[in-house]
Design a protein around this motif. Structure first.
Motif, PDB file in Angstrom:
ATOM      1  N   ALA A 149      -8.304   3.244  -0.148  1.00  0.00           N
ATOM      2  CA  ALA A 149      -7.685   3.144  -1.189  1.00  0.00           C
ATOM      3  C   ALA A 149      -6.748   1.689  -0.637  1.00  0.00           C
ATOM      4  O   ALA A 149      -6.657   0.774  -1.502  1.00  0.00           O
ATOM      5  CB  ALA A 149      -6.622   4.009  -1.502  1.00  0.00           C
ATOM      6  N   ALA A 150      -6.457   1.663   0.459  1.00  0.00           N
ATOM      7  CA  ALA A 150      -5.964   0.609   1.122  1.00  0.00           C
ATOM      8  C   ALA A 150      -6.449  -0.741   0.915  1.00  0.00           C
ATOM      9  O   ALA A 150      -5.858  -1.860   0.610  1.00  0.00           O
ATOM     10  CB  ALA A 150      -5.335   0.775   2.577  1.00  0.00           C
ATOM     11  N   ASN A 208      -9.025  -1.389  -1.367  1.00  0.00           N
ATOM     12  CA  ASN A 208      -9.184  -1.524  -2.729  1.00  0.00           C
ATOM     13  C   ASN A 208      -7.912  -2.226  -3.376  1.00  0.00           C
ATOM     14  O   ASN A 208      -8.023  -2.893  -4.392  1.00  0.00           O
ATOM     15  CB  ASN A 208      -9.613  -0.332  -3.581  1.00  0.00           C
ATOM     16  CG  ASN A 208     -10.973   0.123  -3.311  1.00  0.00           C
ATOM     17  OD1 ASN A 208     -11.561  -0.952  -2.744  1.00  0.00           O
ATOM     18  ND2 ASN A 208     -11.303   1.196  -3.322  1.00  0.00           N
ATOM     19  N   SER A 209      -6.609  -2.007  -2.532  1.00  0.00           N
ATOM     20  CA  SER A 209      -5.430  -2.302  -3.264  1.00  0.00           C
ATOM     21  C   SER A 209      -5.416  -3.936  -3.162  1.00  0.00           C
ATOM     22  O   SER A 209      -4.313  -4.698  -3.450  1.00  0.00           O
ATOM     23  CB  SER A 209      -4.261  -1.592  -2.454  1.00  0.00           C
ATOM     24  OG  SER A 209      -4.079  -2.225  -1.069  1.00  0.00           O
ATOM     25  N   ALA A 246      -4.691  -5.325  -0.151  1.00  0.00           N
ATOM     26  CA  ALA A 246      -3.908  -5.797   1.074  1.00  0.00           C
ATOM     27  C   ALA A 246      -4.715  -5.965   2.332  1.00  0.00           C
ATOM     28  O   ALA A 246      -5.843  -5.788   2.322  1.00  0.00           O
ATOM     29  CB  ALA A 246      -2.838  -4.483   1.322  1.00  0.00           C
ATOM     30  N   VAL A 262       0.829  -1.239   0.005  1.00  0.00           N
ATOM     31  CA  VAL A 262      -0.017  -0.014   0.042  1.00  0.00           C
ATOM     32  C   VAL A 262       0.780   1.185   0.072  1.00  0.00           C
ATOM     33  O   VAL A 262       2.069   1.350   0.825  1.00  0.00           O
ATOM     34  CB  VAL A 262      -0.912   0.097   1.205  1.00  0.00           C
ATOM     35  CG1 VAL A 262      -1.623   1.386   1.231  1.00  0.00           C
ATOM     36  CG2 VAL A 262      -1.688  -1.235   1.442  1.00  0.00           C
ATOM     37  N   SER A 299      -1.970   6.434   1.738  1.00  0.00           N
ATOM     38  CA  SER A 299      -3.221   6.283   1.236  1.00  0.00           C
ATOM     39  C   SER A 299      -4.131   6.147   2.258  1.00  0.00           C
ATOM     40  O   SER A 299      -4.013   5.798   3.448  1.00  0.00           O
ATOM     41  CB  SER A 299      -3.215   4.899   0.675  1.00  0.00           C
ATOM     42  OG  SER A 299      -2.206   4.629  -0.455  1.00  0.00           O
TER      43      SER A 299
END
Length: 149
Positions: free
Chosen positions: A71-72, A74-75, A77, A63, A67
């Motif tokens: 966003a994290a 959605n990555s 992770a 990540v 972020s």
């Protein structure tokens, strides 16, 4: 089956439950407004606008630094989002406190109304006692039975 359904719906406790749910929904709107519009702005002012919602720890995966939590997530992770949990607990405590204060105020108003009713009942107009009324009725009936002319 329709008759059973009609009997079920006509029970008093089902109607009471429906009324409770409707009042609960209206009460939820009041509590949410109290917390969001009155309490949270004051707490934000006192705490300098601290918001833990985007606080997280990356357990595995990559990540980018800085972020947002969305966003994290959605990555892909593995994220330990302790900030969201802390905010949920804090919001729960604020809402529980607000409900406590509202219920306490309503109970105080109800107690005052009961006391006022007791005072009005105790200070009611003095009138003849039951025995005096019964004696008057007896005398009236006796006069009707034995008219003196």
């Amino acid at each position: 089956m329709f008759k059973e359904f009609r009997t079920f719906i006509a029970r008093g406790n089902v109607i009471d439950l429906a009324v409770g749910i409707i009042i609960g929904a209206a009460f939820t709107a009041i509590v949410n407004s109290l917390v969001a519009d009155l309490i949270n702005p004051i707490l934000g002012l006192l705490t300098g606008g601290i918001d833990f919602t985007d606080k997280y720890v990356v357990l595995s995966g990559a990540v980018a630094d800085g972020s947002s939590l969305a966003a994290a997530r959605n990555s892909g992770a593995a994220i330990f989002a302790y900030g969201s949990f802390l905010m949920a607990v804090l919001n729960f405590l604020i809402i529980a406190w607000a409900v406590f204060l509202l219920v306490k105020a309503v109970n105080r108003l109800q107690a005052a109304a009961v006391r006022k009713g007791e005072v009005e009942e105790a200070a009611g107009p003095d009138g003849p006692s039951q025995e005096e009324l019964l004696a008057q009725i007896r005398d009236l009936l006796a006069d009707r039975a034995n008219p003196v002319r």
